[in-house]
Motif scaffolding. Structure first.
Motif, PDB file in Angstrom:
ATOM      1  N   ARG A   1      63.197 -76.806  39.830  1.00 27.18           N
ATOM      2  CA  ARG A   1      62.040 -77.476  39.234  1.00 27.18           C
ATOM      3  C   ARG A   1      61.950 -77.174  37.748  1.00 27.18           C
ATOM      4  NH1 ARG A   1      58.919 -81.477  40.982  1.00 27.18           N
ATOM      5  NH2 ARG A   1      57.186 -80.561  39.833  1.00 27.18           N
TER       6      ARG A   1
ATOM      7  N   LYS B   1      62.347 -79.812  34.723  1.00 24.75           N
ATOM      8  CA  LYS B   1      61.228 -79.939  33.788  1.00 24.75           C
ATOM      9  C   LYS B   1      61.712 -79.795  32.351  1.00 24.75           C
ATOM     10  CE  LYS B   1      56.753 -77.752  32.748  1.00 24.75           C
ATOM     11  NZ  LYS B   1      55.821 -76.677  33.160  1.00 24.75           N
TER      12      LYS B   1
ATOM     13  N   GLU C   1      56.201 -87.018  38.380  1.00 31.30           N
ATOM     14  CA  GLU C   1      55.558 -85.736  38.684  1.00 31.30           C
ATOM     15  C   GLU C   1      55.730 -84.749  37.534  1.00 31.30           C
ATOM     16  OE1 GLU C   1      57.312 -84.455  42.297  1.00 31.30           O
ATOM     17  OE2 GLU C   1      56.112 -85.794  43.577  1.00 31.30           O
ATOM     18  N   ILE C   2      56.934 -84.682  36.993  1.00 29.60           N
ATOM     19  CA  ILE C   2      57.208 -83.742  35.903  1.00 29.60           C
ATOM     20  C   ILE C   2      56.446 -84.137  34.645  1.00 29.60           C
ATOM     21  CG2 ILE C   2      59.002 -82.880  34.339  1.00 29.60           C
ATOM     22  CD1 ILE C   2      60.963 -83.089  36.737  1.00 29.60           C
TER      23      ILE C   2
ATOM     24  N   SER D   1      53.643 -85.769  34.455  1.00 27.36           N
ATOM     25  CA  SER D   1      52.225 -85.438  34.678  1.00 27.36           C
ATOM     26  C   SER D   1      51.973 -83.959  34.402  1.00 27.36           C
ATOM     27  CB  SER D   1      51.810 -85.777  36.100  1.00 27.36           C
ATOM     28  OG  SER D   1      51.886 -87.166  36.322  1.00 27.36           O
ATOM     29  N   GLU D   2      52.913 -83.118  34.833  1.00 32.71           N
ATOM     30  CA  GLU D   2      52.797 -81.686  34.599  1.00 32.71           C
ATOM     31  C   GLU D   2      52.873 -81.361  33.105  1.00 32.71           C
ATOM     32  OE1 GLU D   2      55.100 -77.590  36.047  1.00 32.71           O
ATOM     33  OE2 GLU D   2      55.457 -79.500  37.094  1.00 32.71           O
TER      34      GLU D   2
ATOM     35  N   GLU E   1      49.924 -79.865  30.437  1.00 33.26           N
ATOM     36  CA  GLU E   1      50.157 -78.703  29.571  1.00 33.26           C
ATOM     37  C   GLU E   1      50.071 -79.061  28.089  1.00 33.26           C
ATOM     38  OE1 GLU E   1      53.936 -77.135  30.728  1.00 33.26           O
ATOM     39  OE2 GLU E   1      53.291 -76.696  32.776  1.00 33.26           O
TER      40      GLU E   1
END
Length: 410
Positions: free
Chosen positions: A13, A17, A48-49, A51-52, A56
């Motif tokens: 992950r 990322k 998904e990445i 959004s993460e 941040e």
């Protein structure tokens, strides 16, 4: 799920990322669909990445504003690095000055300040670094990603220790730990020439190259090496110290303790010293006029005489080109690096000076290897070292690694 499988999943992950962030960084603006194509990740994983990363505050969205060319429907949403979400504190420790700058995540300067070095050595010089960071930190309201330091001498970049810097009388100085304790920020430091290479590789869009050498010729002399897509430090962190190759035995005493090192022959200080000697021998020359107009003769006077065709200034430029060509043989013949860039104040001699280096190299190294080698002046010039310190933070804190690699599918 076993602990080992869980750890492997987390590593995957993190890797993906970092890969997505690197892809956005490289392209400045890019859509989610394009990221998926470049990285081989599934569209779902990319979303998904992203959004993460947006949560941040590392990535922001913007609408594609390019001309329509007949497309129908909604314009694609583009992603870019949130350049000012965090700032980087950078400092270049040069022989005669400390230059500090706040740089954003795109390598753009927000604020800079320079302090002159007089007789500060040892911990007095460290106090100047603290004062400079104090000033820098007051000129940004953004959180800081960390502190990047570019210094002279041999630097253990893994442990943040300046092993030896003769000019500042630093031996085994744990500068990284000293600054971390005071500022509670990640601190990364490396040799200035090595970081100049990192800057050209990351901010100069040269990640298509496997190998790159950047030679810095200014107040001091050194080289930075990118080998197989990685910044090469050497086993003892001294890779690229070409400034201390002895080219003139029994020549001028160098700061390192030897005589006739390259640095004593081609640095800005060496060039001014040589120019003053020739000017005294030729007091009616244009070079003498330019030098003696200044209360403190500088490289600028030599460069001005060179631009106006003074033969003595051209002689000095040619001499420095020949010495540099001799030093470059190790990069051409031993490492076979085919792209060599120059940074530093002495590069202002320009294309004729560069052409003299090109002309001399085939007489010193295998001609076929020289033919495959290109020489040029780097695009970032005097900012290269500062940008290299920022690039070191981006690489180590955000995982913007040099090597381009494929994603690992989840």
């Amino acid at each position: 799920m076993s602990h080992r499988a869980k750890a492997t999943h987390q590593q995957t992950r993190l890797f993906n990322k970092q890969l997505v962030l690197r892809t956005i960084f490289d392209h400045r603006q890019i859509s989610r669909a394009e990221i998926a194509r470049y990285t081989d990740l599934t569209p779902v994983s990319v979303s998904e990445i992203v959004s993460e990363l947006m949560a941040e505050d590392l990535v922001v969205e913007s609408e594609d504003e390019s001309p329509s060319t007949g497309r129908r429907g909604r314009r694609p949403v583009l992603l870019g690095v949130a350049a000012d979400a965090q700032h980087i504190l950078t400092i270049r420790l040069a022989v005669h000055e400390f230059r500090g700058a706040i740089v954003n995540l795109n390598g753009e300067f927000v604020y800079s300040k320079t302090v002159q070095i007089e007789n500060e050595r040892g911990y007095e010089a460290v106090d100047l670094i603290h004062q400079l960071i104090d000033d820098l930190s007051n000129h940004s309201s953004r959180p800081f990603l960390g502190i990047g330091i570019a210094g002279p001498g041999i630097i253990d970049t893994h442990n943040g220790v300046i092993r030896r810097s003769v000019f500042f009388d630093w031996n085994a100085l744990p500068l990284g730990n000293i600054l971390h304790k005071r500022w509670n920020l990640p601190v990364h430091l490396a040799n200035a020439s090595q970081l100049a290479a990192l800057a050209e590789y990351i901010f100069g869009n040269r990640s298509d190259l496997a190998n790159l050498a950047v030679v810095r010729v200014g107040q001091d002399v050194g080289a930075g090496l990118i080998l197989n897509g990685q910044l090469y430090f050497g086993d003892g962190f001294g890779a690229g110290e070409i400034g201390h190759i002895v080219l003139k035995p029994n020549g001028e005493l160098c700061r390192c303790g030897n005589r006739g090192c390259l640095e004593t022959l081609v640095s800005s200080r060496a060039i001014v010293k040589r120019a003053l000697m020739l000017a005294q021998e030729n007091p009616t020359s244009l070079l003498a006029q330019k030098l003696f107009q200044e209360s403190d003769p500088s490289l600028d006077a030599v460069l001005a005489a060179h631009r106006q065709g003074d033969p003595l200034a051209h002689q000095i430029a040619e001499e420095s080109a020949e010495y540099l060509a001799q030093a470059l043989t190790s990069i051409v013949a031993v490492l076979n690096v085919q792209r060599i860039l120059f940074v530093g104040s002495v590069t202002q001699f320009g294309e004729p000076w560069l052409q003299q280096i090109r002309a001399k190299l085939p007489t010193l190294a295998i001609p076929n290897l020289v033919k495959q080698t290109t020489l040029a002046v780097a695009e970032h010039g005097s900012d290269a070292v500062i940008l290299g310190a920022a690039a070191l933070l981006l690489s180590r804190e955000l995982g913007l690694t040099l090597n381009r690699q494929h994603a690992i599918a989840l």
